[in-house]
Motif scaffolding. Structure first.
Motif, mmCIF file in Angstrom:
data_model
loop_
_atom_site.group_PDB
_atom_site.id
_atom_site.type_symbol
_atom_site.label_atom_id
_atom_site.label_comp_id
_atom_site.label_asym_id
_atom_site.label_seq_id
_atom_site.Cartn_x
_atom_site.Cartn_y
_atom_site.Cartn_z
ATOM 1 N N LYS A 1 0.845 -1.208 0.000
ATOM 2 C CA LYS A 1 0.000 0.000 0.000
ATOM 3 C C LYS A 1 0.876 1.252 0.000
ATOM 4 C CE LYS A 1 -3.944 -1.740 2.641
ATOM 5 N NZ LYS A 1 -4.640 -1.578 3.916
ATOM 6 N N TRP A 2 1.923 1.235 0.818
ATOM 7 C CA TRP A 2 2.781 2.418 0.931
ATOM 8 C C TRP A 2 3.608 2.658 -0.338
ATOM 9 C CZ3 TRP A 2 2.445 6.295 4.176
ATOM 10 C CH2 TRP A 2 1.757 6.109 5.370
ATOM 11 N N GLU A 3 3.724 1.660 -1.193
ATOM 12 C CA GLU A 3 4.423 1.867 -2.452
ATOM 13 C C GLU A 3 3.558 2.603 -3.481
ATOM 14 O OE1 GLU A 3 5.864 -1.950 -3.685
ATOM 15 O OE2 GLU A 3 7.427 -1.981 -2.159
ATOM 16 N N ASP A 4 2.255 2.688 -3.238
ATOM 17 C CA ASP A 4 1.342 3.404 -4.127
ATOM 18 C C ASP A 4 1.394 4.901 -3.788
ATOM 19 O OD1 ASP A 4 -0.680 4.075 -5.874
ATOM 20 O OD2 ASP A 4 -2.292 3.455 -4.508
ATOM 21 N N ARG B 1 -0.100 10.055 -0.520
ATOM 22 C CA ARG B 1 -0.699 11.405 -0.490
ATOM 23 C C ARG B 1 -1.889 11.450 0.457
ATOM 24 N NH1 ARG B 1 -0.398 11.186 -6.374
ATOM 25 N NH2 ARG B 1 1.652 11.976 -6.897
ATOM 26 N N ALA B 2 -2.755 10.432 0.392
ATOM 27 C CA ALA B 2 -3.939 10.414 1.259
ATOM 28 C C ALA B 2 -3.527 10.355 2.732
ATOM 29 C CB ALA B 2 -4.822 9.229 0.901
ATOM 30 N N GLN B 3 -2.521 9.557 3.047
ATOM 31 C CA GLN B 3 -2.053 9.476 4.424
ATOM 32 C C GLN B 3 -1.408 10.784 4.875
ATOM 33 O OE1 GLN B 3 -2.519 6.969 6.663
ATOM 34 N NE2 GLN B 3 -3.843 6.128 5.059
ATOM 35 N N ALA B 4 -0.705 11.465 3.992
ATOM 36 C CA ALA B 4 -0.085 12.745 4.341
ATOM 37 C C ALA B 4 -1.163 13.784 4.623
ATOM 38 C CB ALA B 4 0.824 13.212 3.219
ATOM 39 N N ARG B 5 -2.231 13.819 3.830
ATOM 40 C CA ARG B 5 -3.326 14.764 4.082
ATOM 41 C C ARG B 5 -3.993 14.469 5.417
ATOM 42 N NH1 ARG B 5 -6.456 17.258 -0.280
ATOM 43 N NH2 ARG B 5 -5.102 17.400 -2.065
ATOM 44 N N GLU B 6 -4.258 13.190 5.670
ATOM 45 C CA GLU B 6 -5.006 12.809 6.872
ATOM 46 C C GLU B 6 -4.158 12.951 8.134
ATOM 47 O OE1 GLU B 6 -6.832 8.726 8.671
ATOM 48 O OE2 GLU B 6 -7.127 9.072 6.533
ATOM 49 N N ARG B 7 -2.959 12.427 8.134
ATOM 50 C CA ARG B 7 -2.153 12.381 9.346
ATOM 51 C C ARG B 7 -1.359 13.664 9.593
ATOM 52 N NH1 ARG B 7 0.622 6.395 9.441
ATOM 53 N NH2 ARG B 7 -1.283 5.190 9.292
ATOM 54 N N LEU B 8 -0.799 14.218 8.553
ATOM 55 C CA LEU B 8 0.079 15.377 8.732
ATOM 56 C C LEU B 8 -0.587 16.705 8.394
ATOM 57 C CD1 LEU B 8 3.274 13.825 7.129
ATOM 58 C CD2 LEU B 8 2.659 13.932 9.553
#
Length: 172
Positions: free
Chosen positions: A110-113, A118-125
């Protein structure tokens, strides 16, 4: 027929002379002695009890050998069973580790996609693309409950001694 006599008038074997012998045959004499002995001594009857556990020497040796074999095999069998239990436990542990590895491999995929990153960066950071505005909404539990048509939770009740203290403070 006359009996053969040895030198000096003794019996055929050189023992005592033949004169003292009785004229009855020897079988009659022994019967007579036995009859006399029966009359004088009580007959003791011997009862032989054969116990069911009584065994011959061969059976005892076989039983001894079998018990020695059983005792000599007991420890190795116990060790074998303990090792088999350890092996089964390790196989179960290996299977759970293999499942965990599969989960982690899926997570890594998943993290290679790039879209997922981008979605995790928007949500978490809380990162945004250039030109976008970041809006942060702070949850208001009372406002959200009023919007939903529910009464807000009044919060924790004061204890009786706090109410009493408040009464004293107000009277002063």
């Amino acid at each position: 027929m006359s009996a053969r006599r040895g030198p000096s008038g003794q019996g055929p074997r050189g023992g005592r002379p033949d004169r003292g012998r009785s004229r009855r045959p020897s079988s009659t004499r022994s019967r007579a002695r036995a009859a006399t002995a029966k009359r004088t001594t009580p007959k003791i009857r011997r009862i032989r009890f054969k116990a069911p556990w009584r065994m011959s020497g061969r059976t005892a040796v076989i039983a001894l050998v079998l018990s020695a074999l059983a005792l000599s095999y007991a420890y190795p069998v116990r060790t074998y069973l303990e090792q088999r239990a350890d092996i089964n436990e390790l196989r179960d542990s290996q299977a759970t580790q293999a499942d965990r590895i599969a989960e982690l491999e899926a997570e890594r995929a998943k993290w290679e996609d790039p879209e997922y990153v981008r979605a995790q960066a928007r949500e978490r950071l809380l990162l945004v693309k250039p030109g976008e505005q970041l809006i942060i909404i702070i949850d208001d539990p009372e406002g959200a409950a009023a919007d939903a048509g529910q009464t807000p939770d009044p919060g924790p009740q004061d204890t009786w001694y706090e109410d009493l203290w408040e009464g004293f403070k107000d009277s002063q």
